[in-house]
Write a protein that holds these residues in place. Structure first.
Motif, mmCIF file in Angstrom:
data_model
loop_
_atom_site.group_PDB
_atom_site.id
_atom_site.type_symbol
_atom_site.label_atom_id
_atom_site.label_comp_id
_atom_site.label_asym_id
_atom_site.label_seq_id
_atom_site.Cartn_x
_atom_site.Cartn_y
_atom_site.Cartn_z
ATOM 1 N N GLN A 71 3.606 -9.648 2.591
ATOM 2 C CA GLN A 71 1.687 -9.079 2.580
ATOM 3 C C GLN A 71 1.514 -8.582 3.850
ATOM 4 O OE1 GLN A 71 -0.159 -11.477 0.021
ATOM 5 N NE2 GLN A 71 -0.386 -10.144 -1.433
ATOM 6 N N ARG A 72 1.422 -9.389 4.848
ATOM 7 C CA ARG A 72 0.742 -9.018 6.522
ATOM 8 C C ARG A 72 1.691 -8.051 6.739
ATOM 9 N NH1 ARG A 72 0.080 -14.244 7.661
ATOM 10 N NH2 ARG A 72 2.306 -14.431 9.851
ATOM 11 N N ALA A 73 2.758 -8.080 6.933
ATOM 12 C CA ALA A 73 3.858 -6.794 7.377
ATOM 13 C C ALA A 73 3.866 -5.908 6.663
ATOM 14 C CB ALA A 73 4.887 -7.323 7.309
ATOM 15 N N GLN A 74 3.267 -5.707 5.214
ATOM 16 C CA GLN A 74 3.504 -4.429 5.138
ATOM 17 C C GLN A 74 1.865 -3.829 5.343
ATOM 18 O OE1 GLN A 74 3.725 -6.605 1.116
ATOM 19 N NE2 GLN A 74 5.189 -5.310 0.656
ATOM 20 N N ARG A 75 0.563 -4.716 5.742
ATOM 21 C CA ARG A 75 -0.274 -4.404 6.005
ATOM 22 C C ARG A 75 0.238 -3.335 6.912
ATOM 23 N NH1 ARG A 75 -2.890 -9.172 3.778
ATOM 24 N NH2 ARG A 75 -3.504 -8.193 1.937
ATOM 25 N N ARG A 76 0.600 -4.338 7.680
ATOM 26 C CA ARG A 76 1.190 -3.734 9.372
ATOM 27 C C ARG A 76 1.085 -2.098 9.556
ATOM 28 N NH1 ARG A 76 4.535 -4.894 12.219
ATOM 29 N NH2 ARG A 76 5.227 -6.713 11.547
ATOM 30 N N TYR A 77 2.547 -1.540 8.187
ATOM 31 C CA TYR A 77 3.207 -0.668 7.947
ATOM 32 C C TYR A 77 2.323 0.455 6.800
ATOM 33 C CZ TYR A 77 6.966 -3.075 9.563
ATOM 34 O OH TYR A 77 8.100 -4.068 10.698
ATOM 35 N N GLY A 78 1.223 -0.117 6.742
ATOM 36 C CA GLY A 78 0.766 1.215 5.954
ATOM 37 C C GLY A 78 1.264 0.985 4.520
ATOM 38 N N LEU A 79 1.796 0.241 3.964
ATOM 39 C CA LEU A 79 2.207 -0.364 2.618
ATOM 40 C C LEU A 79 1.232 -1.104 1.760
ATOM 41 C CD1 LEU A 79 5.662 -0.492 3.616
ATOM 42 C CD2 LEU A 79 4.858 1.394 2.942
ATOM 43 N N ASN A 80 1.637 -0.677 -0.046
ATOM 44 C CA ASN A 80 1.112 -1.378 -0.347
ATOM 45 C C ASN A 80 1.305 -2.796 -0.315
ATOM 46 O OD1 ASN A 80 -0.408 -3.041 -2.687
ATOM 47 N ND2 ASN A 80 0.997 -1.135 -4.105
ATOM 48 N N PRO A 81 0.639 -4.006 0.026
ATOM 49 C CA PRO A 81 0.807 -5.058 0.086
ATOM 50 C C PRO A 81 1.055 -5.703 -1.269
ATOM 51 C CG PRO A 81 -2.127 -5.200 0.356
ATOM 52 C CD PRO A 81 -1.380 -3.823 0.452
ATOM 53 N N THR A 82 2.097 -5.912 -1.287
ATOM 54 C CA THR A 82 2.234 -6.408 -2.786
ATOM 55 C C THR A 82 2.803 -7.665 -2.919
ATOM 56 O OG1 THR A 82 5.086 -5.609 -2.810
ATOM 57 C CG2 THR A 82 2.730 -4.192 -4.380
ATOM 58 N N GLY A 83 2.881 -8.404 -1.655
ATOM 59 C CA GLY A 83 3.953 -8.860 -1.065
ATOM 60 C C GLY A 83 5.555 -9.194 -1.795
ATOM 61 N N ASN A 84 6.122 -8.140 -1.944
ATOM 62 C CA ASN A 84 7.474 -8.207 -2.785
ATOM 63 C C ASN A 84 8.405 -7.611 -1.515
ATOM 64 O OD1 ASN A 84 6.554 -9.446 -5.238
ATOM 65 N ND2 ASN A 84 6.460 -6.978 -6.287
ATOM 66 N N LEU A 85 9.383 -7.727 -1.361
ATOM 67 C CA LEU A 85 10.396 -7.034 -0.388
ATOM 68 C C LEU A 85 10.917 -5.640 -1.364
ATOM 69 C CD1 LEU A 85 11.526 -7.538 2.387
ATOM 70 C CD2 LEU A 85 13.897 -8.510 1.638
ATOM 71 N N ASP A 86 10.251 -4.533 -1.109
ATOM 72 C CA ASP A 86 10.244 -3.349 -2.083
ATOM 73 C C ASP A 86 11.151 -2.380 -1.188
ATOM 74 O OD1 ASP A 86 8.286 -2.310 -0.503
ATOM 75 O OD2 ASP A 86 7.150 -2.770 -2.583
ATOM 76 N N ALA A 87 11.711 -1.437 -1.834
ATOM 77 C CA ALA A 87 12.556 -0.804 -1.166
ATOM 78 C C ALA A 87 11.619 0.423 0.692
ATOM 79 C CB ALA A 87 13.298 0.540 -1.969
ATOM 80 N N ARG A 88 10.271 0.054 0.151
ATOM 81 C CA ARG A 88 9.907 1.263 0.791
ATOM 82 C C ARG A 88 10.026 0.174 2.035
ATOM 83 N NH1 ARG A 88 4.686 4.738 -0.560
ATOM 84 N NH2 ARG A 88 5.285 5.079 1.450
ATOM 85 N N THR A 89 9.395 -0.901 1.652
ATOM 86 C CA THR A 89 8.742 -2.022 2.777
ATOM 87 C C THR A 89 10.519 -2.588 3.873
ATOM 88 O OG1 THR A 89 7.734 -3.654 1.525
ATOM 89 C CG2 THR A 89 8.684 -4.639 2.893
ATOM 90 N N LEU A 90 11.642 -2.826 2.685
ATOM 91 C CA LEU A 90 12.722 -2.973 3.365
ATOM 92 C C LEU A 90 13.305 -1.405 4.843
ATOM 93 C CD1 LEU A 90 15.267 -3.906 1.003
ATOM 94 C CD2 LEU A 90 15.039 -5.656 3.129
ATOM 95 N N ALA A 91 12.257 -0.403 3.638
ATOM 96 C CA ALA A 91 12.496 0.842 4.962
ATOM 97 C C ALA A 91 12.351 0.445 6.115
ATOM 98 C CB ALA A 91 12.532 1.960 3.611
ATOM 99 N N ALA A 92 10.809 0.051 6.059
ATOM 100 C CA ALA A 92 10.269 -0.318 7.069
ATOM 101 C C ALA A 92 10.955 -0.953 8.241
ATOM 102 C CB ALA A 92 8.361 -0.111 6.572
#
Length: 484
Positions: A205-226
């Motif tokens: 979630q903290r990584a997703q916030r740093r990337y401006g992504l929805n902080p779901t806590g799941n390792l989804d496709a957009r998080t993997l791409a970032a």
């Protein structure tokens, strides 16, 4: 939203430097102008000779050569260049070039895109360098060259972190089947606050916030791409954003509006501190919002929309006249005998109930919108180039708070239903900026997507400019130097 007065607002417009191509033919001889009514010839002022630079001592030359090796640390090149020590005029020229690069940018304004309308102020480093050599104060001189903004210094610390990651081999590519330990280890490279006993969902979630992504806590496709963006590309983004900081003026109005185009966020500053922010919708990749500075001088209440001809031809006229009239548009004759489309003011107007006007050559502005759904999205680059606002009424109220006649009256003016222009008590400085990388005080960098592709382009321009300044330079890494 916090209310504050703009009574002390100082309007600001950054100067634009227009670079004209040199004429090929020999210029005509200068002719001295005649003083009006006198018949006397007015003398042409003599050109001021360049400030002479005193000869550097051996210790100063050694210091200067060491200083010139810090270019990569300031984001002026992807890696330190290979060059031997310089002496004499060659060293002085290199120092002047580096001073200009640190103060107003490595890339010359002649190489800017037109849409990069934010231009650095002119800067002549010679007087400062001459004084520093004479007073043996080169250290102090150099320390004043870089932008005075915390945003620049924190990115410099972040650049140091990412260069260390690169020099240690970068990071491994993750997949949906990567182990929790691999994910934890990967994120910890960028986020030193990761602890062994912390929940993985919290880390993600903290990584997703740093990337401006929805902080779901799941390792989804957009998080993997970032997470799988290469370290060289992250370094390029940091370099590009440090360069943009060098284009900023050395002082800003303490009260101002700033829009981060890439993040689609508007922030309001009071006393040089952010006091509130709101989501915005900025230009799509096909309709880019320009970088610029100006001053908001008035607000149009209940504005009609005079549809730009580019939008009318591409999106509206193909629907047919009957459809447009049924949807409430008006087709108006132009003085030239053509036609244009106007959407009358009202609740369904594309501009909503408020339009914030500021002078600029791109015909962009801030405005309300009847389409509210996009504000809940994490993908908000969808406009034709203007900036749609999540909370336009509250912003307008803050801008007119210093006026006894207007304070608290914006909604009443809207309810009257009339189109009217409201002049602000004081012009409000506005900056449209493109920040895709920004860091906290510890150098932990947050990134946003580069929707317009400006980061990689600017990093390439930085490298090319650096190579021209230092012909002995080593070539840039392929990921930075290669074109898309």
């Amino acid at each position: 939203m916090t209310r504050f007065s703009f009574a002390a607002m100082v309007g600001f417009a950054a100067s634009s430097l227009v670079v004209l191509p040199a004429l090929a033919q020999t210029p005509p001889p200068a002719v001295a102008p005649t003083l009006p009514g006198s018949g006397m010839v007015q003398p042409i002022p003599a050109l001021r000779p360049p400030v002479p630079i005193p000869s550097l001592s051996a210790a100063q030359e050694a210091w200067a050569n060491d200083w010139l090796k810090t270019g990569a640390a300031q984001g002026l090149m992807a890696r330190q260049k290979r060059s031997g020590p310089l002496r004499g005029q060659a060293l002085v020229d290199a120092m002047l070039d580096r001073a200009r690069a640190l103060s107003t940018g490595r890339v010359d304004t002649a190489d800017f895109l037109d849409i990069w309308a934010l231009r650095p102020e002119k800067f002549d480093p010679r007087p400062g360098l001459a004084k520093a050599v004479a007073e043996d104060s080169l250290d102090q001189w150099a320390s004043r060259l870089t932008p005075p903004w915390a945003g620049y210094e924190t990115l410099r610390k972040g650049l140091e972190r990412y260069e260390a990651i690169r020099d240690q081999g970068g990071w491994q590519t993750l997949s949906a089947s990567s182990s929790p330990d691999a994910v934890r280890k990967r994120i910890a490279l960028e986020d030193p606050s990761v602890s062994p006993d912390e929940k993985l969902t919290d880390i993600i979630q903290r990584a997703q916030r740093r990337y401006g992504l929805n902080p779901t806590g799941n390792l989804d496709a957009r998080t993997l791409a970032a997470l799988n963006v290469g370290v060289d590309d992250r370094i390029a983004a940091i370099m590009a954003n440090m360069e943009r900081w060098r284009w900023m003026p050395r002082s800003l109005p303490v009260n101002r509006v700033q829009v981060n185009i890439a993040a689609a966020v508007l922030t309001l500053f009071e006393g040089d501190q952010p006091v509130t922010s709101m989501r915005a919708v900025t230009g799509s990749p096909d309709n880019q919002t320009p970088m610029l500075s100006s001053s908001i001088h008035s607000i149009v209440v209940n504005p009609p929309w005079n549809v730009p001809m580019s939008i009318a031809r591409r999106e509206l006229f193909p629907k047919g006249r009957a459809t447009l009239i049924r949807q409430g548009y008006k087709i108006v004759k132009t003085p030239e005998g053509g036609e244009r489309i106007v959407q009358p003011a009202g609740p369904n107007s594309a501009l909503g109930r408020l339009k914030f006007d500021f002078n600029n050559p791109f015909a962009v502005y801030l405005h309300d919108t009847p389409s509210r759904g996009k504000f809940s999205s994490y993908d908000r680059l969808a406009s034709h180039g203007c900036i749609r606002l999540e909370k336009p009424v509250a912003l307008a109220e803050q801008m007119v708070a210093a006026s006894p006649d207007l304070n608290g009256q914006i909604q009443n003016l809207i309810d009257e239903g009339k189109t009217q222009r409201v002049s602000l008590p004081q012009d409000v400085a506005v900056y449209l900026l493109y920040w895709t990388a920004f860091a906290n005080g510890d150098g932990v960098v947050s990134f946003r997507n580069d929707p317009y592709g400006w980061d990689k382009l600017l990093a390439q321009k930085i490298e090319a400019s650096s190579s021209r300044a230092d012909p002995t330079a080593a070539p840039a890494p392929a990921s930075i130097a290669s074109k898309d």
